[in-house]
Motif scaffolding. Structure first.
Motif, PDB file in Angstrom:
ATOM      1  N   GLU A   1     105.040  18.037  46.176  1.00 31.92           N
ATOM      2  CA  GLU A   1     104.717  17.151  45.135  1.00 31.92           C
ATOM      3  C   GLU A   1     104.651  15.755  45.387  1.00 31.92           C
ATOM      4  O   GLU A   1     105.568  15.208  45.756  1.00 31.92           O
ATOM      5  CB  GLU A   1     105.787  17.661  44.175  1.00 31.92           C
ATOM      6  CG  GLU A   1     105.934  19.111  43.746  1.00 31.92           C
ATOM      7  CD  GLU A   1     104.831  19.520  42.971  1.00 31.92           C
ATOM      8  OE1 GLU A   1     104.513  18.552  41.908  1.00 31.92           O
ATOM      9  OE2 GLU A   1     104.280  20.449  42.761  1.00 31.92           O
TER      10      GLU A   1
ATOM     11  N   VAL B   1     104.687  11.807  44.308  1.00 31.30           N
ATOM     12  CA  VAL B   1     104.860  10.861  43.350  1.00 31.30           C
ATOM     13  C   VAL B   1     104.522   9.495  43.347  1.00 31.30           C
ATOM     14  O   VAL B   1     104.611   9.261  44.709  1.00 31.30           O
ATOM     15  CB  VAL B   1     106.379  11.148  42.797  1.00 31.30           C
ATOM     16  CG1 VAL B   1     106.618  12.165  42.285  1.00 31.30           C
ATOM     17  CG2 VAL B   1     107.304  10.751  43.849  1.00 31.30           C
TER      18      VAL B   1
ATOM     19  N   GLN C   1     105.456   5.280  42.128  1.00 32.53           N
ATOM     20  CA  GLN C   1     106.490   4.488  41.553  1.00 32.53           C
ATOM     21  C   GLN C   1     105.851   3.306  40.786  1.00 32.53           C
ATOM     22  O   GLN C   1     105.302   2.421  41.399  1.00 32.53           O
ATOM     23  CB  GLN C   1     107.604   4.408  42.227  1.00 32.53           C
ATOM     24  CG  GLN C   1     108.733   3.463  41.407  1.00 32.53           C
ATOM     25  CD  GLN C   1     109.905   3.229  42.164  1.00 32.53           C
ATOM     26  OE1 GLN C   1     110.781   4.199  42.631  1.00 32.53           O
ATOM     27  NE2 GLN C   1     110.252   2.288  42.752  1.00 32.53           N
TER      28      GLN C   1
ATOM     29  N   SER D   1     109.814   3.508  36.881  1.00 30.52           N
ATOM     30  CA  SER D   1     109.366   4.754  36.494  1.00 30.52           C
ATOM     31  C   SER D   1     108.466   5.561  37.488  1.00 30.52           C
ATOM     32  O   SER D   1     107.879   4.919  38.166  1.00 30.52           O
ATOM     33  CB  SER D   1     108.678   4.682  34.990  1.00 30.52           C
ATOM     34  OG  SER D   1     107.476   4.068  35.216  1.00 30.52           O
ATOM     35  N   GLU D   2     108.963   6.994  37.640  1.00 29.11           N
ATOM     36  CA  GLU D   2     107.834   7.744  38.497  1.00 29.11           C
ATOM     37  C   GLU D   2     106.943   8.534  37.812  1.00 29.11           C
ATOM     38  O   GLU D   2     107.186   8.722  36.573  1.00 29.11           O
ATOM     39  CB  GLU D   2     108.896   8.730  39.471  1.00 29.11           C
ATOM     40  CG  GLU D   2     109.667   7.813  40.315  1.00 29.11           C
ATOM     41  CD  GLU D   2     110.762   8.552  41.132  1.00 29.11           C
ATOM     42  OE1 GLU D   2     110.561   9.801  41.387  1.00 29.11           O
ATOM     43  OE2 GLU D   2     111.696   7.982  41.653  1.00 29.11           O
ATOM     44  N   PHE D   3     105.967   9.000  38.691  1.00 22.96           N
ATOM     45  CA  PHE D   3     104.791   9.774  37.934  1.00 22.96           C
ATOM     46  C   PHE D   3     104.105  10.583  39.011  1.00 22.96           C
ATOM     47  O   PHE D   3     103.873  10.084  39.974  1.00 22.96           O
ATOM     48  CB  PHE D   3     103.966   8.966  36.924  1.00 22.96           C
ATOM     49  CG  PHE D   3     102.904   7.773  38.050  1.00 22.96           C
ATOM     50  CD1 PHE D   3     101.692   8.243  38.311  1.00 22.96           C
ATOM     51  CD2 PHE D   3     103.702   6.740  38.154  1.00 22.96           C
ATOM     52  CE1 PHE D   3     101.233   7.381  39.013  1.00 22.96           C
ATOM     53  CE2 PHE D   3     103.073   5.678  38.817  1.00 22.96           C
ATOM     54  CZ  PHE D   3     101.696   6.140  39.389  1.00 22.96           C
ATOM     55  N   PRO D   4     103.802  11.682  38.586  1.00 23.45           N
ATOM     56  CA  PRO D   4     103.019  12.761  39.650  1.00 23.45           C
ATOM     57  C   PRO D   4     101.750  12.300  39.936  1.00 23.45           C
ATOM     58  O   PRO D   4     100.928  11.699  39.001  1.00 23.45           O
ATOM     59  CB  PRO D   4     103.078  13.993  39.090  1.00 23.45           C
ATOM     60  CG  PRO D   4     103.098  13.703  37.594  1.00 23.45           C
ATOM     61  CD  PRO D   4     103.982  12.536  37.214  1.00 23.45           C
ATOM     62  N   VAL D   5     101.259  12.245  41.102  1.00 20.92           N
ATOM     63  CA  VAL D   5      99.909  11.952  41.474  1.00 20.92           C
ATOM     64  C   VAL D   5      99.139  12.909  42.443  1.00 20.92           C
ATOM     65  O   VAL D   5      99.943  13.722  43.130  1.00 20.92           O
ATOM     66  CB  VAL D   5     100.059  10.466  42.226  1.00 20.92           C
ATOM     67  CG1 VAL D   5     100.416   9.461  41.168  1.00 20.92           C
ATOM     68  CG2 VAL D   5     100.496  10.480  43.536  1.00 20.92           C
TER      69      VAL D   5
ATOM     70  N   ASP E   1      96.397   9.808  38.383  1.00 12.73           N
ATOM     71  CA  ASP E   1      97.992  10.155  37.534  1.00 12.73           C
ATOM     72  C   ASP E   1      97.629  11.802  37.060  1.00 12.73           C
ATOM     73  O   ASP E   1      96.905  11.860  36.178  1.00 12.73           O
ATOM     74  CB  ASP E   1      97.990   9.107  36.669  1.00 12.73           C
ATOM     75  CG  ASP E   1      99.312   9.430  36.042  1.00 12.73           C
ATOM     76  OD1 ASP E   1     100.042  10.399  35.924  1.00 12.73           O
ATOM     77  OD2 ASP E   1      99.844   8.381  34.974  1.00 12.73           O
TER      78      ASP E   1
ATOM     79  N   THR F   1     100.162  13.371  35.247  1.00 16.54           N
ATOM     80  CA  THR F   1     101.198  13.780  34.301  1.00 16.54           C
ATOM     81  C   THR F   1     100.827  14.598  33.393  1.00 16.54           C
ATOM     82  O   THR F   1     101.529  15.755  33.143  1.00 16.54           O
ATOM     83  CB  THR F   1     101.570  12.174  33.771  1.00 16.54           C
ATOM     84  OG1 THR F   1     102.203  11.497  34.941  1.00 16.54           O
ATOM     85  CG2 THR F   1     102.649  12.680  32.788  1.00 16.54           C
TER      86      THR F   1
ATOM     87  N   LYS G   1     100.220  18.188  34.661  1.00 18.73           N
ATOM     88  CA  LYS G   1     101.578  18.744  35.062  1.00 18.73           C
ATOM     89  C   LYS G   1     102.397  19.145  33.803  1.00 18.73           C
ATOM     90  O   LYS G   1     102.667  20.352  33.750  1.00 18.73           O
ATOM     91  CB  LYS G   1     102.426  17.805  35.740  1.00 18.73           C
ATOM     92  CG  LYS G   1     101.996  17.585  37.138  1.00 18.73           C
ATOM     93  CD  LYS G   1     102.039  18.627  38.228  1.00 18.73           C
ATOM     94  CE  LYS G   1     101.863  18.274  39.581  1.00 18.73           C
ATOM     95  NZ  LYS G   1     101.953  19.356  40.413  1.00 18.73           N
TER      96      LYS G   1
END
Length: 202
Positions: free
Chosen positions: A95, A97, A99, A104-108, A129, A131, A134
């Motif tokens: 997974e 992520v 920053q 703030s963090e977000f999935p990539v 991104d 997000t 997901k």
């Protein structure tokens, strides 16, 4: 000779300009780092995604765009890629992520490819991104789990209802059997037989 050298330089400058136009036109964030992991080129999408200005990123390590807890591990992954460069997605089975500047963090999702010039080697990364995707996946999983729970609950209700419906019929069957065994009244016996014949199969 000088004229030829000037032509070569012009062609190089035009190629570099075209290359930068292509990067800026890319729909995803693009970041190119050198062998040492320092950011050499970024596009506008990368600025929007991470919240940093271009000048804030250029010359800094790519790890500035990662959460603190994974920065050290990423250095090892980056060095391994430089030693074994190949076009491939990054972090298969992991997974990933990013920053943002605000923490703030977000999935990539990240695709890596080696880029070589006459003077140096670089690594180009295309970052997306994911997000929204997901979130949709989580909503689908939650809906599937809710449907499974509802199916189990419905099955339990139907089983209970079936049991409750069978009980009066079975009780009537037992009563009629007792009448036939003990009863002498022909009319009562005939009624019992009729009820048995009309009893629905369960």
């Amino acid at each position: 000779m000088a004229g030829l050298m000037g032509t070569d330089k012009l062609q190089v400058e035009e190629s570099e300009a075209y290359f930068r136009v292509l990067i800026e036109a890319a729909p995803d964030a693009m970041i190119i780092v050198d062998d040492a992991g320092e950011i050499a080129i970024v596009n506008g999408q990368a600025e929007k995604m991470f919240g940093y200005g271009r000048e804030e990123m250029l010359g800094n390590k790519i790890e500035m765009l990662l959460p603190d807890r994974i920065r050290q591990a990423h250095v090892g992954h980056r060095e391994n890629f430089v030693a074994n460069p190949d076009l491939r997605p990054m972090g298969i089975g992991m997974e990933l992520v990013g920053q943002r500047k605000d923490g703030s963090e977000f999935p990539v999702e990240i695709s890596l490819s080696p880029v070589k010039t006459e003077k140096a080697s670089f690594v180009s990364s295309v970052i997306r991104d994911v997000t929204d995707r997901k979130r949709m996946e989580e909503e689908i999983i939650a809906a599937q789990e809710a449907a499974e729970r509802a199916n189990k609950a419905n099955g339990a209700v139907l089983a209970a209802a079936s049991h409750d419906l069978r009980q009066p019929v079975q009780a009537r069957s037992l009563l009629n059997g007792a009448r036939r065994r003990t009863g002498q009244d022909e009319r009562a016996l005939e009624m019992s037989k009729g009820q048995e014949q009309s009893r629905p199969a369960m």
